[in-house]
Design a protein around this motif. Sequence first.
Motif: not given
Length: 70
Positions: A8-13, A23-29, A36-49
């Motif tokens: 889901r995170i990869r798809s949204v990003l 510019r994007v942000a993450l709100v997660a429990a 898991s969402a935060a780890v994927t978010y950080v990696a995907s943000v970097q990968k996508l620039g």
Amino acid sequence: MGFMPQTRIRSVLDYAASSGLKRVALVAARDVYGDSAAVTYVASVQKLGLSNVAIVRYTAGTLPSEADFA
């Protein structure tokens, strides 16, 4: 978990990047799912620039409060 947060995170990003957003942000429990969402978010943000403007974590089982966004 009904679905894996990584997908889901990869798809949204991917959608954000393809739509021209920068510019994007993450709100997660603060729980295993949010971790898991935060780890994927950080990696995907970097990968996508993309530019991360915030990562907000809140106590699982509650709604985020204004203090969580401070």
